[in-house]
Design an enzyme around this catalytic site. Structure first.
Site, mmCIF file in Angstrom:
data_model
loop_
_atom_site.group_PDB
_atom_site.id
_atom_site.type_symbol
_atom_site.label_atom_id
_atom_site.label_comp_id
_atom_site.label_asym_id
_atom_site.label_seq_id
_atom_site.Cartn_x
_atom_site.Cartn_y
_atom_site.Cartn_z
ATOM 1 N N HIS A 84 -8.772 1.515 -1.081
ATOM 2 C CA HIS A 84 -9.163 1.488 -2.396
ATOM 3 C C HIS A 84 -8.876 0.106 -3.080
ATOM 4 C CE1 HIS A 84 -4.777 2.714 -1.955
ATOM 5 N NE2 HIS A 84 -4.622 1.981 -3.222
ATOM 6 N N PHE A 85 -9.567 -0.119 -4.245
ATOM 7 C CA PHE A 85 -9.443 -1.136 -5.039
ATOM 8 C C PHE A 85 -8.908 -0.736 -6.212
ATOM 9 C CE2 PHE A 85 -11.438 -4.839 -2.644
ATOM 10 C CZ PHE A 85 -12.075 -4.050 -1.622
ATOM 11 N N HIS A 86 -8.219 -1.761 -6.785
ATOM 12 C CA HIS A 86 -7.464 -1.633 -7.942
ATOM 13 C C HIS A 86 -8.181 -2.436 -9.020
ATOM 14 C CE1 HIS A 86 -3.225 0.057 -6.854
ATOM 15 N NE2 HIS A 86 -3.673 -0.669 -5.737
ATOM 16 N N GLN A 95 0.968 -1.337 -0.056
ATOM 17 C CA GLN A 95 -0.019 -0.194 -0.138
ATOM 18 C C GLN A 95 0.754 1.269 -0.022
ATOM 19 O OE1 GLN A 95 -2.526 0.261 3.411
ATOM 20 N NE2 GLN A 95 -3.892 1.807 2.249
HETATM 21 P P1 DGP Z 1 -1.556 1.227 -3.508
HETATM 22 O O1 DGP Z 1 -0.045 1.073 -3.696
HETATM 23 O O2 DGP Z 1 -2.436 -0.089 -3.424
HETATM 24 O O3 DGP Z 1 -2.020 2.289 -2.200
HETATM 25 O O4 DGP Z 1 -1.953 1.991 -4.780
HETATM 26 C C1 DGP Z 1 -1.951 3.434 -4.874
HETATM 27 C C2 DGP Z 1 -2.287 3.832 -6.456
HETATM 28 O O5 DGP Z 1 -2.467 5.009 -6.738
HETATM 29 C C3 DGP Z 1 -0.921 3.308 -7.333
HETATM 30 O O6 DGP Z 1 -1.360 2.294 -8.278
HETATM 31 C C4 DGP Z 1 -0.766 4.647 -7.930
HETATM 32 C C5 DGP Z 1 -1.797 5.391 -7.917
HETATM 33 N N1 DGP Z 1 -1.550 6.802 -7.664
HETATM 34 C C6 DGP Z 1 -0.627 7.441 -6.561
HETATM 35 N N2 DGP Z 1 -0.956 8.641 -6.953
HETATM 36 C C7 DGP Z 1 -2.038 8.821 -7.428
HETATM 37 C C8 DGP Z 1 -2.686 10.233 -8.029
HETATM 38 O O7 DGP Z 1 -2.102 11.411 -7.513
HETATM 39 N N3 DGP Z 1 -3.618 10.059 -8.830
HETATM 40 C C9 DGP Z 1 -4.220 8.811 -9.175
HETATM 41 N N4 DGP Z 1 -5.009 8.921 -10.009
HETATM 42 N N5 DGP Z 1 -3.393 7.807 -8.838
HETATM 43 C C10 DGP Z 1 -2.421 7.838 -8.091
#
Ligand code: DGP
Length: 144
Positions: free
Chosen positions: A107-109, A101
């Protein structure tokens, strides 16, 4: 960040939810926001969050809100499937830094997968601009 970390209302996704940071939006309700991931692991990688649950991770959210969020994940995943026609769809969710994380708002991907195309690394590479994400998002939006 440990599993017991308190929720930071200034995390990136909280700012996106409040409209203080831009995102390429896919779907929004009173409770839910879905938007494109700017560090996509594949074409169409997007994220689904609960807007009102101040949950750092899976352990912090009440079950009603989690059910709403899970239903939204299915709803958005269907639009990704119908809009982009991937060969598979990975749904992922990480709790705590050791698990991967990096943003501490639950959040879910939703990560579409395509035959013969390796998924990119998690949360790495350069951020992708709205100019690239918008046409992909339009295909997903058109499939709700
Ligand atoms: P996690 O590592 O599971 O917490 O995923 C966070 C995700 O968020 C990662 O795939 C990258 C994405 N991410 C990071 N910063 C931003 C942002 O500013 N905007 C968007 N749309 N996504 C982001």
């Amino acid at each position: 960040m440990t599993l017991s970390a308190t929720y930071d209302p200034d995390n990136i996704f909280a700012k996106i939810i409040r409209g203080e940071m831009a995102c390429v939006k896919l779907h929004e309700t009173e409770d839910i926001l879905a938007f494109m991931d700017v560090f996509p692991q594949s074409n169409g990688h997007c994220l689904v969050v609960h807007k009102r649950a101040r949950a750092t991770n899976l352990f912090d959210i009440d079950q009603d809100a989690l059910c709403t969020l899970a239903g939204a994940v299915q709803h958005v995943a269907r639009a990704v499937r119908n809009g982009l026609k991937p060969d598979g769809v990975r749904v992922a969710q990480f709790n705590g830094a050791p698990a991967g994380q990096s943003v501490y708002h639950l959040h879910f991907h939703i990560i579409p997968a395509y035959e013969g195309v390796a998924l990119g690394a998690h949360a790495s590479g350069g951020p992708v601009g709205a100019d690239v994400l918008e046409p992909i998002a339009a295909r997903i939006r058109g499939a709700f």
